[in-house]
Design an enzyme around this catalytic site. Structure first.
Site, PDB file in Angstrom:
ATOM      1  N   GLN A   1       1.047  -5.303  -4.489  1.00 40.48           N
ATOM      2  CA  GLN A   1       1.895  -5.403  -3.305  1.00 40.48           C
ATOM      3  C   GLN A   1       3.312  -4.972  -3.683  1.00 40.48           C
ATOM      4  O   GLN A   1       3.481  -4.362  -4.737  1.00 40.48           O
ATOM      5  CB  GLN A   1       1.834  -6.814  -2.756  1.00 40.48           C
ATOM      6  CG  GLN A   1       0.439  -7.173  -2.246  1.00 40.48           C
ATOM      7  CD  GLN A   1       0.396  -8.541  -1.565  1.00 40.48           C
ATOM      8  OE1 GLN A   1       1.383  -9.081  -1.126  1.00 40.48           O
ATOM      9  NE2 GLN A   1      -0.804  -9.099  -1.514  1.00 40.48           N
TER      10      GLN A   1
ATOM     11  N   GLU B   1      -4.911  -0.395  -0.562  1.00 41.90           N
ATOM     12  CA  GLU B   1      -4.642  -1.386  -1.600  1.00 41.90           C
ATOM     13  C   GLU B   1      -5.002  -0.779  -2.945  1.00 41.90           C
ATOM     14  O   GLU B   1      -6.168  -0.442  -3.182  1.00 41.90           O
ATOM     15  CB  GLU B   1      -5.425  -2.688  -1.391  1.00 41.90           C
ATOM     16  CG  GLU B   1      -4.910  -3.564  -0.268  1.00 41.90           C
ATOM     17  CD  GLU B   1      -5.564  -4.942  -0.243  1.00 41.90           C
ATOM     18  OE1 GLU B   1      -5.885  -5.477  -1.346  1.00 41.90           O
ATOM     19  OE2 GLU B   1      -5.755  -5.480   0.856  1.00 41.90           O
TER      20      GLU B   1
ATOM     21  N   TYR C   1      -8.550  -2.211  -7.655  1.00 48.09           N
ATOM     22  CA  TYR C   1      -7.586  -2.733  -8.618  1.00 48.09           C
ATOM     23  C   TYR C   1      -8.076  -2.431 -10.028  1.00 48.09           C
ATOM     24  O   TYR C   1      -9.273  -2.269 -10.262  1.00 48.09           O
ATOM     25  CB  TYR C   1      -7.389  -4.238  -8.414  1.00 48.09           C
ATOM     26  CG  TYR C   1      -6.716  -4.564  -7.099  1.00 48.09           C
ATOM     27  CD1 TYR C   1      -5.330  -4.501  -6.975  1.00 48.09           C
ATOM     28  CD2 TYR C   1      -7.464  -4.916  -5.977  1.00 48.09           C
ATOM     29  CE1 TYR C   1      -4.709  -4.792  -5.774  1.00 48.09           C
ATOM     30  CE2 TYR C   1      -6.844  -5.200  -4.769  1.00 48.09           C
ATOM     31  CZ  TYR C   1      -5.465  -5.144  -4.670  1.00 48.09           C
ATOM     32  OH  TYR C   1      -4.854  -5.416  -3.468  1.00 48.09           O
TER      33      TYR C   1
ATOM     34  N   ASN D   1      -9.530  -6.570   7.608  1.00 43.64           N
ATOM     35  CA  ASN D   1      -9.318  -6.391   6.175  1.00 43.64           C
ATOM     36  C   ASN D   1     -10.586  -6.759   5.408  1.00 43.64           C
ATOM     37  O   ASN D   1     -11.156  -7.836   5.616  1.00 43.64           O
ATOM     38  CB  ASN D   1      -8.178  -7.288   5.687  1.00 43.64           C
ATOM     39  CG  ASN D   1      -8.020  -7.253   4.172  1.00 43.64           C
ATOM     40  OD1 ASN D   1      -7.506  -6.281   3.629  1.00 43.64           O
ATOM     41  ND2 ASN D   1      -8.470  -8.297   3.497  1.00 43.64           N
ATOM     42  N   GLU D   2     -11.029  -5.864   4.544  1.00 45.68           N
ATOM     43  CA  GLU D   2     -12.143  -6.113   3.612  1.00 45.68           C
ATOM     44  C   GLU D   2     -13.303  -6.868   4.266  1.00 45.68           C
ATOM     45  O   GLU D   2     -13.819  -7.848   3.712  1.00 45.68           O
ATOM     46  CB  GLU D   2     -11.631  -6.879   2.378  1.00 45.68           C
ATOM     47  CG  GLU D   2     -10.688  -6.046   1.520  1.00 45.68           C
ATOM     48  CD  GLU D   2     -10.274  -6.728   0.219  1.00 45.68           C
ATOM     49  OE1 GLU D   2     -10.641  -7.910   0.011  1.00 45.68           O
ATOM     50  OE2 GLU D   2      -9.579  -6.092  -0.580  1.00 45.68           O
TER      51      GLU D   2
ATOM     52  N   ASN E   1      -6.238 -10.525   2.834  1.00 44.02           N
ATOM     53  CA  ASN E   1      -7.115 -11.627   3.190  1.00 44.02           C
ATOM     54  C   ASN E   1      -6.466 -12.595   4.169  1.00 44.02           C
ATOM     55  O   ASN E   1      -7.153 -13.217   4.989  1.00 44.02           O
ATOM     56  CB  ASN E   1      -7.539 -12.382   1.920  1.00 44.02           C
ATOM     57  CG  ASN E   1      -8.444 -11.564   1.020  1.00 44.02           C
ATOM     58  OD1 ASN E   1      -8.879 -10.466   1.378  1.00 44.02           O
ATOM     59  ND2 ASN E   1      -8.734 -12.094  -0.151  1.00 44.02           N
TER      60      ASN E   1
ATOM     61  N   GLU F   1       1.866  -8.951   1.848  1.00 41.30           N
ATOM     62  CA  GLU F   1       1.022  -9.939   2.509  1.00 41.30           C
ATOM     63  C   GLU F   1       1.704 -11.299   2.484  1.00 41.30           C
ATOM     64  O   GLU F   1       2.504 -11.588   1.584  1.00 41.30           O
ATOM     65  CB  GLU F   1      -0.327 -10.013   1.772  1.00 41.30           C
ATOM     66  CG  GLU F   1      -1.333 -10.985   2.359  1.00 41.30           C
ATOM     67  CD  GLU F   1      -2.684 -10.911   1.659  1.00 41.30           C
ATOM     68  OE1 GLU F   1      -3.585 -11.692   2.022  1.00 41.30           O
ATOM     69  OE2 GLU F   1      -2.845 -10.072   0.738  1.00 41.30           O
TER      70      GLU F   1
END
Length: 503
Positions: A351, A291, A243, A171-172, A71, A26
């Site tokens: 990442q 992710e 995560y 995204n999200e 994000n 990102e």
């Protein structure tokens, strides 16, 4: 600790999609600027890409990479990153409160991905922007010539289209922190219309719709149901994010979060099946776990810093230093993805460089591989083929996040073409060796020809610029073939890769 394991050549879970070992990068922190791209660095090539970082990336054999966010993408104008570099605007990145110079855009990233041998998975902004801007981006990237956007690309020196097949639709979007956050039905309708437009352009495009940002969201798993009811027939994947960390310093509970992740996948797989049945749909939707990683060592500290700093360029952000405990966790999580490969077809470590990453790089300095690099590499290199069912009979434990967690974690992958069976094994026990007795039914005359081991390290031991290879795999010992079985002893808190050639 006695551990009996049974593997049968013909008890297959799924053909593994090689994109299970993909990555994510990102425009965030020093992932791009100071990570893969640092003009003036002694290791920089003519385009400014760091050759030392690139070599570590190439060695991972990553099949696909998600870009440019994250994000970041939810307020990103892709047009800012094309054309002459000296004419590109500097913008404020609202996601990470920093300045974006746009010196790397889609064309530069495509050049880097080509050098790395990685297929691009591109994300479009469905936060602050919408269908029209996404459609234009697709045309710029994928159409050969003869239209305004394709000819603009050609004027930028890129005659050939990139033929990108994987497209993330935002995204999200379930997250209130997201620029342009939407409720599920509104997002599902926008995603549906965007997917329809993309497939009108090219019916072979794979559309990835946003699922939950994590399984702790208040809207989970209702979000997935509502979104899929709006767009099921026109999408191919639904994304999941998660995560992990060990703030409580409870190692066994940390490892138990892998079981928790299995429940997450199973729940969303059931939601997919429910919507498919309800809509009488014929197509399948799979999971893109795009992710995942360990993120907790400096998360709280960074969370405060980035919300208060004064719009720096490429600031150091989320630069986790991973220890041996994290490597054991990542090895187990990759095993879970292999076991769930019938539903999880794509997964992206988040990442790739500097930002919660297996590779770190200092400004004007060295690059090195973190502890988690090694299990990720072993899975990517050797985890391609058929995922096989594995029966494990070993002692279990209970913890806060899960009950009946096996101390021994095993995944098996069979490369039928090469007649090679690979076993990925983690002994999670804190103190006891595991006495292995692995039955290999259907594998004629198995011969162990490789044994890689990560063992003997303290849980908090790390790598760094001064000791880049301190925690690394070594030649394993103490295990061999007896009477057609794999037998031997493996140390507590250890990770092993066994490769067996069969007739």
């Amino acid at each position: 600790m006695k551990a009996r394991v049974a593997v049968h050549r013909d008890f297959k879970i799924s053909d593994i999609d090689e994109r299970l070992y993909s990555a994510f990068i990102e425009h965030m922190g020093r992932a791009i600027y100071g990570g893969i791209y640092e003009p003036g660095h002694p290791q920089a090539d003519a385009q400014g890409f760091r050759k030392d970082v690139l070599k570590f990336v190439q060695d991972l054999k990553i099949p696909a990479i998600r870009y440019p966010g994250g994000n970041f993408v939810s307020a990103y104008r892709w047009e800012d990153g094309i054309g002459p570099k000296d004419q590109r605007p500097v913008r404020l990145d609202l996601a990470w409160r920093s300045k974006e110079t746009n010196q790397v855009g889609v064309n530069e990233f495509a050049d880097w991905a080509s050098l790395a041998g990685i297929e691009m998975m591109l994300a479009v902004n469905l936060g602050s922007r919408g269908l029209e801007e996404a459609r234009n981006f697709l045309e710029y990237v994928n159409f050969p010539s003869g239209t305004s956007w394709s000819d603009l690309r050609r004027s930028h020196g890129k005659d050939d289209p990139y033929k990108v097949k994987m497209w993330c639709l935002g995204n999200e979007m379930d997250g209130p922190w997201q620029i342009g956050h939407k409720v599920a039905t509104d997002y599902g309708r926008l995603a549906n219309e965007t997917a329809k437009a993309f497939k009108a352009f090219d019916r072979d495009i794979e559309a990835i719709v946003c699922g939950s940002s994590n399984d702790g969201m208040a809207t989970y798993p209702e979000w997935e149901r509502e979104v899929l009811e709006e767009c099921y027939e026109n999408v191919d994947y639904i994304s999941l994010h998660k995560y992990f960390g060990n703030k409580s310093k409870d190692t066994l509970n940390y490892f138990g979060k892998i079981e928790e992740t299995g429940r997450y996948i199973q729940t969303i797989a059931g939601t997919i099946d429910y919507v498919k049945s309800k809509k009488r749909a014929k197509n399948d939707v799979h999971i893109c776990f795009d992710e995942w990683n360990v993120w907790y060592h400096i998360r709280d500290e960074d969370s405060h810093r980035w919300r208060t700093w004064d719009w720096p360029e490429a600031p150091a952000l989320l630069e986790e230093t991973y220890n041996f405990e994290d490597a054991l966790f990542v090895a187990g999580l990759l095993n879970e993805f292999i076991r769930r490969s019938d539903r999880v077809r794509i997964a992206c470590i988040a990442q790739l460089v500097n930002v919660i990453a297996p590779i770190r790089a200092e400004k004007n300095g060295p690059a090195w591989r973190q502890t988690i690099y090694h299990p990720y590499r072993f899975a990517s290199i050797y985890g391609r083929g058929e995922a096989l069912n594995v029966a494990v009979d070993a002692p279990m434990y209970n913890c806060h996040v899960a009950d009946d967690v096996s101390y021994l974690d095993v995944a098996a992958v069979y490369d039928r073409k090469e007649s090679v069976l690979t076993l990925f094994v983690v002994n999670r026990h804190l103190t006891d060796k595991a006495e292995l007795d692995v039955s290999l039914t259907g594998f004629a005359k198995p011969a162990l020809f490789e044994h890689h081991a990560m063992e003997g390290y303290g849980l908090n031991e790390t790598n760094g610029p001064d000791r880049p290879d301190h925690v690394a795999p070594k030649q394993g010992a103490g295990v061999g073939i007896e009477d057609g079985k794999l037998k031997g002893s493996i140390a507590p808190l250890s990770y092993h890769v066994f490769r067996l050639k069969t007739n």
